[in-house]
Design an enzyme around this catalytic site. Structure first.
Site: not given
Length: 334
Positions: A51, A81, A169
């Site tokens: 993402h 992911d 992230s």
């Protein structure tokens, strides 16, 4: 560990319709983190979250010494992911090469609840920051929304109380020896809750990363196929009928790679090259990004006397012509 951590800037351009019916281009920018995990003859390879790089028109990697270079997506796996980003070595200055390093990957299966955990990442896009906490839980099942907001995916993650904020992230979750034990992925989005962050366990991610690092840009004639039609066995179907989670083989092409390797109708594909697969889309993604003629390992579960038993089969992928015997109207062939 800091020299092996990078900041990633994702720049995307979208056409936006204005009040008078015309369109204009609108740029948007987001920040994330990555971990330098390998280097080959021509590229420096960085792992991050899918993402973080999704929808990008331009990706910029900023190293620990502050120097920035453009990068390309090597491969992505939206289900887990995970993404691998490639930086051309000839675009990195000699000074920067001396200032960076490849991270040491750890074994997340050996973790125990209560062990210290350290998170490093580009929190809020301000630059690298460090937070400290503990491993709060292992094998935590979490429903994670996809980047399009069109659904959710169940992931099995490490839980930590080390603060993981937007921008973290793709960054590293470390043990006290500086080994990367997880890839920081999501934060529990609830204003009533604090100290719950999540990371993809490194031992689960490594088979996926290894596959993504080998990805090639293939033409349609070069892509590999198993020669099957399959259906996704979800958690609910698995519980109701006692079939393992994976991809149920509903049809096998007589001239296909699967048939030649001994895969049969009724088998359930659970892994490809040690990476778990739980949907037909994952199977298609993995085999179609591998060149025809390449040998892969497919793990299947086969019902024997009412009990499913796993076995590994070596499969040499064939071309798309082997799909001609299957139901071409189906989206479930691969």
């Amino acid at each position: 560990v800091m020299p092996s951590i990078v900041s990633i800037t994702n720049m995307s351009v979208q056409e936006v319709q204005n009040y008078f019916g015309g369109t204009s281009k609108q740029e948007s920018e987001s920040a994330g983190t990555g971990i330098i995990i390998s280097q080959n003859d021509s590229e420096l390879l960085v792992v991050t979250n899918n993402h973080v790089v999704a929808g990008s028109d331009t990706l910029t990697v900023t190293f620990a010494d502050g120097n920035s270079v453009e990068a390309n997506i090597k491969g992505t796996d939206s289900e887990y992911d995970v993404a691998v980003v490639a930086v051309p070595l000839d675009s990195i200055s000699e000074d920067t090469k001396k200032a960076i390093s490849v991270a040491t990957l750890g074994d997340s299966t050996e973790l125990k609840v209560g062990e210290p955990a350290i998170a490093i990442g580009n929190a809020l896009g301000y630059g690298q920051s460090v937070t400290v906490g503990y491993i709060s839980a292992k094998d935590r099942e979490v429903e994670v929304g996809d980047e399009n907001g069109s659904g959710s995916n169940k992931m099995v993650l490490l839980q930590t109380d080390a603060a993981i904020n937007p921008g973290n992230s793709g960054g590293a979750l470390l043990d006290v020896n500086g080994n990367v034990i997880g890839i920081n992925s999501v934060k529990y989005a609830d204003t009533k809750v604090e100290g719950i962050g999540y990371a993809i366990p490194m031992s689960d991610a490594i088979p996926i990363i290894n596959e993504l690092m080998k990805r090639q840009v293939l033409s349609d004639s070069e892509k590999g196929y198993l020669g099957i039609t399959g259906k996704t066995i979800s958690d609910s179907v698995s519980e109701a009928y006692g079939i393992p989670v994976g991809v149920y083989v509903s049809e096998v092409s007589d001239s296909g790679a699967a048939k030649a390797a001994g895969i049969k109708k009724g088998d359930v594909i659970t892994k490809i090259n040690d990476a778990k697969v739980s949907t037909i889309e994952q199977v298609q993604n993995k085999v179609n990004n591998t060149k025809a003629g390449t040998e892969i390992t497919v793990t299947i579960s086969r019902s024997q006397d009412g009990e499913y038993k796993e076995q590994n089969l070596k499969v040499t992928l064939k071309g798309s012509e082997t799909l001609n015997e299957l139901d071409n109207g189906s989206q479930d062939s691969g």
